[in-house]
Each structure stands twice: as C-alpha cells, then as structure tokens.
Design a protein around this motif. Structure first.
Motif, PDB file in Angstrom:
ATOM      1  N   ASP A   8       0.606  -1.068  -0.457  1.00  0.00           N
ATOM      2  CA  ASP A   8      -0.158   0.067   0.131  1.00  0.00           C
ATOM      3  C   ASP A   8       0.666   1.510   0.020  1.00  0.00           C
ATOM      4  N   THR A  22      -3.061  -2.648  -2.455  1.00  0.00           N
ATOM      5  CA  THR A  22      -4.430  -4.276  -1.973  1.00  0.00           C
ATOM      6  C   THR A  22      -5.629  -3.485  -2.624  1.00  0.00           C
ATOM      7  N   HIS A  31      -4.870   4.625   0.009  1.00  0.00           N
ATOM      8  CA  HIS A  31      -3.699   3.252   0.459  1.00  0.00           C
ATOM      9  C   HIS A  31      -3.020   3.116  -1.271  1.00  0.00           C
ATOM     10  N   SER A  70      -0.986  -5.596  -7.834  1.00  0.00           N
ATOM     11  CA  SER A  70      -2.424  -5.284  -8.227  1.00  0.00           C
ATOM     12  C   SER A  70      -3.053  -5.945  -9.044  1.00  0.00           C
ATOM     13  N   ALA A 101      -1.417 -13.298  -2.942  1.00  0.00           N
ATOM     14  CA  ALA A 101      -2.933 -12.619  -2.574  1.00  0.00           C
ATOM     15  C   ALA A 101      -4.209 -12.799  -2.445  1.00  0.00           C
ATOM     16  N   THR A 160     -10.844  -6.402  -2.209  1.00  0.00           N
ATOM     17  CA  THR A 160      -9.510  -6.744  -2.128  1.00  0.00           C
ATOM     18  C   THR A 160      -9.110  -7.673  -1.700  1.00  0.00           C
ATOM     19  N   GLY A 177      -5.801  -9.347   0.510  1.00  0.00           N
ATOM     20  CA  GLY A 177      -4.119  -9.679   1.663  1.00  0.00           C
ATOM     21  C   GLY A 177      -3.379  -9.376   0.644  1.00  0.00           C
ATOM     22  N   TYR A 178      -1.705  -9.654   1.415  1.00  0.00           N
ATOM     23  CA  TYR A 178      -1.129 -10.369   0.956  1.00  0.00           C
ATOM     24  C   TYR A 178      -0.432 -11.054   1.769  1.00  0.00           C
ATOM     25  N   SER A 199      -5.393  -5.648   4.474  1.00  0.00           N
ATOM     26  CA  SER A 199      -5.166  -4.406   3.782  1.00  0.00           C
ATOM     27  C   SER A 199      -7.106  -3.937   5.248  1.00  0.00           C
TER      28      SER A 199
END
Ligand SMILES: [Zn+2]
Ligand SMILES: [Zn+2]
Length: 256
Positions: free
Chosen positions: A30, A52, A58, A80, A131, A140, A142-143, A157
């Motif tokens: 981000d 994210t 972000h 992304s 991801a 959205t 998260g990683y 995120s």
C-alpha cells in the motif's frame, strides 16, 4: 525480515499517516504514507509496490512516487488487480490530474503494472507473494509475504468479518490486520466492512480453531481520533486470548 510501519492510520494529520508497510527497504505494501515517510534515496531503493485495493488512503502516494522515479529516469513495479489499474488509469494517472505514468515514457513507462492472480504464489524480488481475497466494499486482497529465509507475514488490508476462507490459505508468524473503530461503532463497521476489537476477537478465535495457533498480531488502520478507545478494548482482548496484540504506529519496526 524487517518490516517498518510507514503509515498506521485511516486518516492523515501531522502525527498520523495513511496505511503503508515497508519490507526490507525494498517492498512496499500500500502507498498511503509512502513518499511522505521516505527520503529520495530510500524511495529509489524500492523494487516493488503491492496495492491491496483502490481506496484513496491506500494508493494516495502513487502519483508522487511515480514522479520521483520519472525524474530519476527509473522505473518501479506495481502489483495489483485489474480494478486498481483501471481506477489509477481513469482517475489519477490520466493526463488530467497527473501524467499517464503507466504508459509513458513510451516504450519504457515509469510504472510497470503487473496484474496478480489471487491464490497463486507470485515471485517478487525473491519473496513469495500470495494475494488472498478479504471482505471489503471494493475488491480487496490481503498479501502473504514469505521471505527468502522462510519468514511469513500476512497483511489483511481493509476487511470486515468473515475471514475463515482467508485463514485457510495463510500461515503467518505475524498478522497485520485492521481495526478501524471501537466497539460502539460496530454497526458502522459492519456496513463499511471494517473491524472493531470485538469483531477482531471472533476472527482470531476462528483462526485459532482452524490453525491450532495464533500469530503475533499488530493492528493498523485505526481512526486517530478514536485510538485511545480502540487501544483499551484491544488490551482487554489480548488478555482474554492470552496473545500479543499491539497497535501499530508510524515508524514501528517489526522483525521476523
Ligand atoms: Zn478501504
Ligand atoms: Zn483504508
């Protein structure tokens, strides 16, 4: 793995920056408080930025970091999804608000935008990047980041409750998760798909049932005006769960 919290909040002021994490000085997740937190040489050491979702808090510093790389005749990789690419291309880097850095300079654009595939490990600068979809208003992810020496962090995120499917896919030693508001805002949190301390507690109980352990937990994306209240409620939950849960702050250093 060294993780520095550049931005820990959902609002900006002199003492609070939009959410942004820096891993080993070369990977950012981000881009809230990215350029505003790093010197120009530190910015040039960045190899990649993972975004994210498209919300302003972000992606805010993407135009600024692109300009700095452009002026340095360098390029930066951004990872992304397609909706984030579309939002940047139509609203920010559109030749009206700012140059089209994802297309220019022609043949070697400043931003190399790489579309990631959720659920599939992507190799980025020696790190394994996974991801994982979370539960927020816009798409959205998260990683989960795995370092070359096998250390694992997962950053959710922005997300609301209902993370069981997400927990099935990750096994972090460190969980960086959002809590936007205290419990008296639970209705607002449910509507806008964010977490309060009580909602976080239930997600962590689900995590422990599913995985048989709890990772160290660090909380980000707090509303600065409500932070004291959030902190008190988080402390109570950490005691009940008997697990470290701490609020992040700008400049916080985490080591795995
Ligand atoms: Zn959001
Ligand atoms: Zn946010």
């Amino acid at each position: 793995m060294d993780i520095r919290v550049l931005g820990a909040h959902n609002c900006e002021s002199q003492s609070a920056r939009f959410v942004c994490l820096l891993i080993d000085d070369k990977l950012a997740i981000d881009a809230g408080g990215l350029t505003s937190s790093l010197s120009l040489p530190a910015q040039q050491r960045l190899k990649a930025i993972l975004l994210t979702h498209q919300h302003y808090d972000h992606i805010r510093d993407i135009p600024a970091i692109a300009m700095n790389f452009f002026l340095n005749e360098a390029t930066i990789n951004i990872y992304s999804t397609l909706p984030v690419h579309a939002a940047l291309a139509s609203h920010l880097l559109n030749a009206e608000l700012y140059p089209k850095f994802m297309e220019q300079p022609q043949g070697n654009p400043t931003i190399k935008f790489i579309i990631i595939e959720p659920g599939k490990i992507e190799h980025v600068e020696g790190y394994g990047i996974l991801a994982v979809p979370v539960n927020h208003t816009d798409p959205t992810f998260g990683y989960q980041v795995t370092s070359p020496d096998g250390k694992i962090v997962f950053y959710t995120s922005d997300t609301g409750a209902g993370l069981t499917k997400c927990w099935e896919q990750v096994s972090p030693q460190l969980l960086i998760i959002e809590v936007t508001a205290p419990d008296r805002y639970q209705e607002f949190a449910k509507e806008s798909r964010h977490l309060t301390p009580s909602l976080l507690k239930q997600e962590l109980i689900n995590f422990r049932e599913l995985k048989g352990y709890l990772p160290q937990v660090v909380v980000v994306h707090m509303n600065p005006g409500l932070e004291k209240e959030i902190e008190t409620e988080i402390e109570a939950i950490a005691r009940v769960l008997n697990n470290p849960i701490t609020l992040a702050y700008e400049g916080m250093q985490l080591h795995l």
